[in-house]
Design a protein around this motif. Structure first.
Motif, mmCIF file in Angstrom:
data_model
loop_
_atom_site.group_PDB
_atom_site.id
_atom_site.type_symbol
_atom_site.label_atom_id
_atom_site.label_comp_id
_atom_site.label_asym_id
_atom_site.label_seq_id
_atom_site.Cartn_x
_atom_site.Cartn_y
_atom_site.Cartn_z
ATOM 1 N N PHE A 132 0.813 -1.218 0.000
ATOM 2 C CA PHE A 132 0.000 0.000 0.000
ATOM 3 C C PHE A 132 0.849 1.272 0.000
ATOM 4 C CE2 PHE A 132 -2.705 -3.249 2.032
ATOM 5 C CZ PHE A 132 -3.706 -3.286 1.079
ATOM 6 N N LYS A 133 1.964 1.252 -0.683
ATOM 7 C CA LYS A 133 2.811 2.436 -0.832
ATOM 8 C C LYS A 133 2.650 2.960 -2.257
ATOM 9 C CE LYS A 133 5.906 1.178 2.790
ATOM 10 N NZ LYS A 133 7.227 1.004 3.279
ATOM 11 N N PHE A 134 1.452 3.450 -2.527
ATOM 12 C CA PHE A 134 1.099 3.881 -3.875
ATOM 13 C C PHE A 134 1.870 5.120 -4.314
ATOM 14 C CE2 PHE A 134 -2.759 1.738 -2.223
ATOM 15 C CZ PHE A 134 -2.705 0.635 -3.057
ATOM 16 N N ILE A 135 2.465 5.820 -3.370
ATOM 17 C CA ILE A 135 3.228 7.017 -3.713
ATOM 18 C C ILE A 135 4.438 6.677 -4.589
ATOM 19 C CG2 ILE A 135 4.734 7.029 -1.687
ATOM 20 C CD1 ILE A 135 4.136 10.124 -1.647
ATOM 21 N N TRP A 136 4.911 5.425 -4.511
ATOM 22 C CA TRP A 136 6.078 5.017 -5.296
ATOM 23 C C TRP A 136 5.711 4.522 -6.694
ATOM 24 C CZ3 TRP A 136 10.443 6.731 -3.630
ATOM 25 C CH2 TRP A 136 10.638 6.918 -2.274
ATOM 26 N N LEU A 137 4.447 4.303 -6.966
ATOM 27 C CA LEU A 137 4.052 3.752 -8.266
ATOM 28 C C LEU A 137 4.396 4.647 -9.462
ATOM 29 C CD1 LEU A 137 0.739 1.868 -7.486
ATOM 30 C CD2 LEU A 137 3.008 0.929 -7.946
ATOM 31 N N PRO A 138 4.275 5.974 -9.378
ATOM 32 C CA PRO A 138 4.702 6.779 -10.537
ATOM 33 C C PRO A 138 6.187 6.604 -10.861
ATOM 34 C CG PRO A 138 3.343 8.093 -9.080
ATOM 35 C CD PRO A 138 3.608 6.803 -8.368
ATOM 36 N N LEU A 139 7.011 6.523 -9.836
ATOM 37 C CA LEU A 139 8.441 6.316 -10.059
ATOM 38 C C LEU A 139 8.697 4.956 -10.696
ATOM 39 C CD1 LEU A 139 11.399 7.120 -9.734
ATOM 40 C CD2 LEU A 139 11.300 6.244 -7.399
ATOM 41 N N VAL A 140 8.035 3.942 -10.196
ATOM 42 C CA VAL A 140 8.199 2.595 -10.755
ATOM 43 C C VAL A 140 7.682 2.556 -12.194
ATOM 44 C CG1 VAL A 140 7.513 0.180 -10.514
ATOM 45 C CG2 VAL A 140 8.157 1.489 -8.496
ATOM 46 N N ALA A 141 6.589 3.262 -12.467
ATOM 47 C CA ALA A 141 6.054 3.305 -13.835
ATOM 48 C C ALA A 141 7.048 3.964 -14.790
ATOM 49 C CB ALA A 141 4.725 4.052 -13.853
ATOM 50 N N ILE A 142 7.671 5.049 -14.359
ATOM 51 C CA ILE A 142 8.686 5.710 -15.191
ATOM 52 C C ILE A 142 9.860 4.769 -15.425
ATOM 53 C CG2 ILE A 142 10.376 7.594 -15.237
ATOM 54 C CD1 ILE A 142 8.237 9.265 -13.696
ATOM 55 N N ALA A 143 10.290 4.085 -14.379
ATOM 56 C CA ALA A 143 11.397 3.134 -14.510
ATOM 57 C C ALA A 143 11.038 2.020 -15.489
ATOM 58 C CB ALA A 143 11.753 2.551 -13.147
ATOM 59 N N LEU A 144 9.818 1.526 -15.402
ATOM 60 C CA LEU A 144 9.392 0.467 -16.320
ATOM 61 C C LEU A 144 9.351 0.949 -17.765
ATOM 62 C CD1 LEU A 144 6.631 -1.328 -14.258
ATOM 63 C CD2 LEU A 144 8.742 -2.326 -15.131
ATOM 64 N N VAL A 145 8.851 2.148 -17.985
ATOM 65 C CA VAL A 145 8.799 2.683 -19.351
ATOM 66 C C VAL A 145 10.206 2.793 -19.934
ATOM 67 C CG1 VAL A 145 8.301 4.766 -20.699
ATOM 68 C CG2 VAL A 145 6.598 3.870 -19.114
ATOM 69 N N LEU A 146 11.134 3.342 -19.172
ATOM 70 C CA LEU A 146 12.496 3.524 -19.679
ATOM 71 C C LEU A 146 13.211 2.194 -19.905
ATOM 72 C CD1 LEU A 146 13.632 6.595 -17.549
ATOM 73 C CD2 LEU A 146 13.036 6.558 -19.970
ATOM 74 N N THR A 147 13.106 1.286 -18.951
ATOM 75 C CA THR A 147 13.842 0.023 -19.089
ATOM 76 C C THR A 147 13.219 -0.896 -20.134
ATOM 77 O OG1 THR A 147 12.660 -0.947 -17.208
ATOM 78 C CG2 THR A 147 14.776 0.098 -16.749
ATOM 79 N N ILE A 148 11.901 -0.928 -20.205
ATOM 80 C CA ILE A 148 11.256 -1.783 -21.208
ATOM 81 C C ILE A 148 11.466 -1.219 -22.610
ATOM 82 C CG2 ILE A 148 9.014 -2.580 -22.055
ATOM 83 C CD1 ILE A 148 8.227 -3.050 -19.130
ATOM 84 N N THR A 149 11.475 0.102 -22.740
ATOM 85 C CA THR A 149 11.749 0.702 -24.052
ATOM 86 C C THR A 149 13.121 0.280 -24.556
ATOM 87 O OG1 THR A 149 10.348 2.603 -23.578
ATOM 88 C CG2 THR A 149 11.990 2.868 -25.319
ATOM 89 N N ASN A 150 14.132 0.374 -23.703
ATOM 90 C CA ASN A 150 15.469 -0.055 -24.113
ATOM 91 C C ASN A 150 15.507 -1.551 -24.402
ATOM 92 O OD1 ASN A 150 17.433 1.882 -24.570
ATOM 93 N ND2 ASN A 150 17.839 2.184 -22.405
ATOM 94 N N SER A 151 14.850 -2.345 -23.577
ATOM 95 C CA SER A 151 14.853 -3.796 -23.790
ATOM 96 C C SER A 151 14.226 -4.158 -25.130
ATOM 97 C CB SER A 151 14.092 -4.506 -22.670
ATOM 98 O OG SER A 151 14.707 -4.296 -21.440
ATOM 99 N N LEU A 152 13.069 -3.587 -25.405
ATOM 100 C CA LEU A 152 12.396 -3.886 -26.671
ATOM 101 C C LEU A 152 13.183 -3.366 -27.867
ATOM 102 C CD1 LEU A 152 8.680 -3.169 -25.718
ATOM 103 C CD2 LEU A 152 9.761 -5.389 -26.100
ATOM 104 N N ALA A 153 13.712 -2.157 -27.746
ATOM 105 C CA ALA A 153 14.442 -1.572 -28.868
ATOM 106 C C ALA A 153 15.708 -2.368 -29.183
ATOM 107 C CB ALA A 153 14.786 -0.118 -28.567
ATOM 108 N N PHE A 154 16.452 -2.754 -28.166
ATOM 109 C CA PHE A 154 17.666 -3.523 -28.435
ATOM 110 C C PHE A 154 17.344 -4.931 -28.918
ATOM 111 C CE2 PHE A 154 20.028 -0.267 -26.073
ATOM 112 C CZ PHE A 154 21.058 -0.082 -26.978
ATOM 113 N N SER A 155 16.246 -5.499 -28.463
ATOM 114 C CA SER A 155 15.846 -6.812 -28.964
ATOM 115 C C SER A 155 15.502 -6.733 -30.446
ATOM 116 C CB SER A 155 14.648 -7.338 -28.183
ATOM 117 O OG SER A 155 15.011 -7.581 -26.858
ATOM 118 N N ARG A 156 14.789 -5.682 -30.822
ATOM 119 C CA ARG A 156 14.450 -5.491 -32.232
ATOM 120 C C ARG A 156 15.681 -5.141 -33.054
ATOM 121 N NH1 ARG A 156 8.675 -4.201 -32.939
ATOM 122 N NH2 ARG A 156 7.795 -5.777 -31.577
#
Length: 191
Positions: A132-156
């Motif tokens: 129930f620490k929802f205050i951290w979810l925006p930070l985690v969402a930003i981290a996921l967007v950045l890391t998944i973008t790099n993962s997908l781009a380098f895989s492609r």
């Protein structure tokens, strides 16, 4: 008594062709997680932890996209916008197969780190929700967007779909667990 040399391709940074690039890449990857996980031990300022983590994630994104990917595995990607239509398209580039020899150690570190980072952030998102620490979810969402973008781009970016094969072999692809990991990673990033 001399220590035996690690086998080529093993996870020893000493075998890297570009040890400074590799250690900087791994440093950025680990530092954002460490600040997120242990920042509250050193300060009660949530905003400071948020800002430092975002800056480390941005530095990691930039360094991976523009420097580490090119030097460690010979891959680059970027996004171009057509000025006349405003359409965006991704450009993927890899070094010519004969022009650059990719070090097996650099490659293993690269692909393990690039696929493991989003998994860690997904786990941290689950922890934030269940604690129930929802205050951290925006930070985690930003981290996921950045890391998944790099993962997908380098895989492609990897011309011959070697990304999932290398990731699978990084988990000791000769056994059942390695085969399962390879298939899961391959399916996740080829959709």
């Amino acid at each position: 008594m001399e220590q035996p040399q690690p086998a080529p391709g093993s996870l020893s940074w000493r075998l890297s062709s570009h040890p400074i690039t590799l250690l900087t890449f791994l440093g950025f990857r680990v530092s954002s997680l460490l600040v997120y996980l242990f920042g509250l031990l050193f300060t009660d300022n949530l905003v400071m932890i948020f800002i430092i983590t975002i800056l480390l994630l941005a530095a990691d994104f930039y360094y991976l996209k523009n420097i580490a990917g090119r030097r460690l595995v010979g891959l680059r990607w970027w996004n171009e916008v057509d000025p006349s239509t405003g359409d965006s398209h991704w450009v993927f580039e890899s070094s010519e197969p004969g022009s650059k020899v990719i070090n097996a150690t650099d490659s293993r570190f690269f692909w393990i780190a690039i696929y493991a980072q989003p998994l860690f952030w997904i786990a941290l998102a689950v922890v934030a929700v269940f604690s129930f620490k929802f205050i951290w979810l925006p930070l985690v969402a930003i981290a996921l967007v950045l890391t998944i973008t790099n993962s997908l781009a380098f895989s492609r970016c990897d011309k011959f779909s070697q990304a999932s094969n290398i990731a699978g072999s990084a988990f000791n692809g000769g056994n059942l667990a390695g085969s399962i990991a390879s298939n899961m990673v391959g399916r996740f990033f080829t959709r």
